[in-house]
Design a protein around this motif. Structure first.
Motif, PDB file in Angstrom:
ATOM      1  N   TRP A 125     -25.477 -33.071 -23.218  1.00 32.63           N
ATOM      2  CA  TRP A 125     -24.285 -32.117 -22.550  1.00 32.63           C
ATOM      3  C   TRP A 125     -25.630 -31.475 -21.445  1.00 32.63           C
ATOM      4  O   TRP A 125     -26.075 -31.847 -21.498  1.00 32.63           O
ATOM      5  N   TRP A 126     -24.662 -31.215 -19.467  1.00 31.50           N
ATOM      6  CA  TRP A 126     -25.793 -30.608 -18.790  1.00 31.50           C
ATOM      7  C   TRP A 126     -24.134 -29.693 -18.307  1.00 31.50           C
ATOM      8  O   TRP A 126     -23.598 -29.423 -17.917  1.00 31.50           O
ATOM      9  N   ILE A 127     -25.493 -28.138 -17.891  1.00 32.28           N
ATOM     10  CA  ILE A 127     -24.720 -27.419 -17.373  1.00 32.28           C
ATOM     11  C   ILE A 127     -25.488 -26.668 -16.383  1.00 32.28           C
ATOM     12  O   ILE A 127     -26.582 -26.327 -16.526  1.00 32.28           O
ATOM     13  N   ASN A 128     -25.477 -27.062 -14.629  1.00 33.07           N
ATOM     14  CA  ASN A 128     -25.932 -26.572 -13.861  1.00 33.07           C
ATOM     15  C   ASN A 128     -25.204 -26.130 -12.116  1.00 33.07           C
ATOM     16  O   ASN A 128     -24.504 -26.550 -11.653  1.00 33.07           O
ATOM     17  N   PRO A 129     -25.534 -25.043 -12.775  1.00 32.89           N
ATOM     18  CA  PRO A 129     -24.582 -23.882 -12.045  1.00 32.89           C
ATOM     19  C   PRO A 129     -25.533 -23.640 -10.276  1.00 32.89           C
ATOM     20  O   PRO A 129     -27.258 -22.859 -10.964  1.00 32.89           O
ATOM     21  N   SER A 130     -25.373 -23.517  -9.923  1.00 32.45           N
ATOM     22  CA  SER A 130     -26.586 -22.934  -8.427  1.00 32.45           C
ATOM     23  C   SER A 130     -25.638 -22.470  -7.282  1.00 32.45           C
ATOM     24  O   SER A 130     -24.007 -22.220  -7.243  1.00 32.45           O
ATOM     25  N   PHE A 131     -26.064 -20.946  -6.496  1.00 35.41           N
ATOM     26  CA  PHE A 131     -25.976 -19.987  -5.961  1.00 35.41           C
ATOM     27  C   PHE A 131     -26.863 -19.563  -4.555  1.00 35.41           C
ATOM     28  O   PHE A 131     -27.946 -19.163  -4.289  1.00 35.41           O
ATOM     29  N   LEU A 132     -25.709 -20.619  -3.782  1.00 39.88           N
ATOM     30  CA  LEU A 132     -26.535 -20.273  -2.442  1.00 39.88           C
ATOM     31  C   LEU A 132     -26.146 -19.374  -1.157  1.00 39.88           C
ATOM     32  O   LEU A 132     -25.070 -18.959  -1.177  1.00 39.88           O
ATOM     33  N   TRP A 133     -27.033 -18.538  -0.221  1.00 38.48           N
ATOM     34  CA  TRP A 133     -26.915 -17.476   0.682  1.00 38.48           C
ATOM     35  C   TRP A 133     -27.363 -18.092   1.733  1.00 38.48           C
ATOM     36  O   TRP A 133     -28.261 -19.189   1.827  1.00 38.48           O
ATOM     37  N   GLN A 134     -26.172 -18.153   2.393  1.00 42.73           N
ATOM     38  CA  GLN A 134     -26.862 -18.457   4.259  1.00 42.73           C
ATOM     39  C   GLN A 134     -26.656 -17.209   5.999  1.00 42.73           C
ATOM     40  O   GLN A 134     -26.681 -16.605   5.260  1.00 42.73           O
ATOM     41  N   PHE A 135     -28.092 -17.625   5.503  1.00 42.78           N
ATOM     42  CA  PHE A 135     -29.046 -16.282   5.832  1.00 42.78           C
ATOM     43  C   PHE A 135     -28.860 -16.499   7.097  1.00 42.78           C
ATOM     44  O   PHE A 135     -29.381 -16.335   8.236  1.00 42.78           O
TER      45      PHE A 135
END
Length: 270
Positions: A125-135
């Protein structure tokens, strides 16, 4: 009736209402054989009044294979706060009879596939969240979390004798944190016709986070899309690289033939 349904769907899209689209059908992959999968595509706007964000999406899939395997997955792409914040995530589960050829291209070419040389049962199994901010327009920076697990059962003699299997054993939990930078000018990220996507990321796995192994993974993904003559007719180019350093276990080494790169190869053979 068809025109009425199309009009209703268009109205929902315009108003930012949720859409639920059934997905079903047969498929084939070299490692799983024939597959019957079903699920649903969920599409929605996180804020229907926000004209600057695209529709978010999340296809949820479940499947069974002719080799006796089962799998489940969902891939989240969501847009928030006038597209200043983007949240992505991969969530996968797979339980199946698999084959391990060893590490390296030479082993992929020369190790014969059989019940005694390469066979084993894999639970992954694999869990891979990412959070990106547009600067800045089209420019993003962010952080990610990665957790994955590979458990081996019923290993064949060939697997038991492999030096990398002996080093890391049958049960590996890997947990890491990472940073990433991205340039994304695609017109429609989930189905691009034009634009550029360039992503650079580094992920660090450590026992401090609960990982069984300490290593680093560095990845570059570049894509270019050209619309030819009319919208929807597209030529796409992709170049990728992934480098691993440290005590990276066999299940996490860079591979071809995964759902994330070049299908057609057996997942894990190379």
């Amino acid at each position: 009736m068809t025109s009425l349904l199309k009009a209703k769907k268009a109205w929902k899209v315009e108003q930012g209402k949720p859409l639920f689209t059934p997905l079903a059908g047969p498929a084939y992959t070299p490692e799983m054989g024939f597959t019957v999968a079903g699920g649903i595509m969920i599409s929605y706007k996180t804020n229907p009044k926000d004209s600057l964000i695209q529709r978010s999406s999340s296809p949820v899939m479940l499947g069974v294979t002719s080799t006796g395997g089962i799998f489940a997955s969902t891939i989240l792409s969501s847009y928030w706060l006038e597209d200043k914040l983007r949240i992505y995530g991969d969530f996968w589960f797979k339980q199946m009879a698999d084959h391990y050829y060893g590490v390296g291209i030479e082993n992929g070419f020369t190790t014969p596939q059989s019940d005694s040389t390469t066979a084993y049962q894999r639970n992954w199994w694999w869990i891979n969240p990412s959070f990106l901010w547009q600067f800045r327009e089209n420019w993003f920076a962010g952080v990610l979390f990665d957790a994955n697990s590979t458990k081996v059962s019923e290993p064949s003699q060939g697997v038991l004798q492999d030096e990398h299997y002996q080093e890391f054993g049958p049960d590996n939990m890997n947990i890491g944190l990472g940073v990433l930078a991205r340039y994304d000018s695609r017109d429609i990220p989930v189905n691009a016709w034009e634009g550029i996507y360039a992503d650079v990321r580094a992920t660090f796995y450590s026992s401090v986070l609960g990982s069984n192994n300490t290593y680093q993974a560095y990845e570059v993904d570049f894509r270019k899309y050209w619309s030819i003559k009319r919208p929807g007719r597209t030529i796409a180019l992709q170049a990728m690289s992934r480098l691993g350093f440290g005590d990276m276990p066999y299940g996490e080494m860079s591979q071809l033939g995964t759902p994330f790169d070049l299908r057609g190869y057996k997942w894990g053979q190379y």
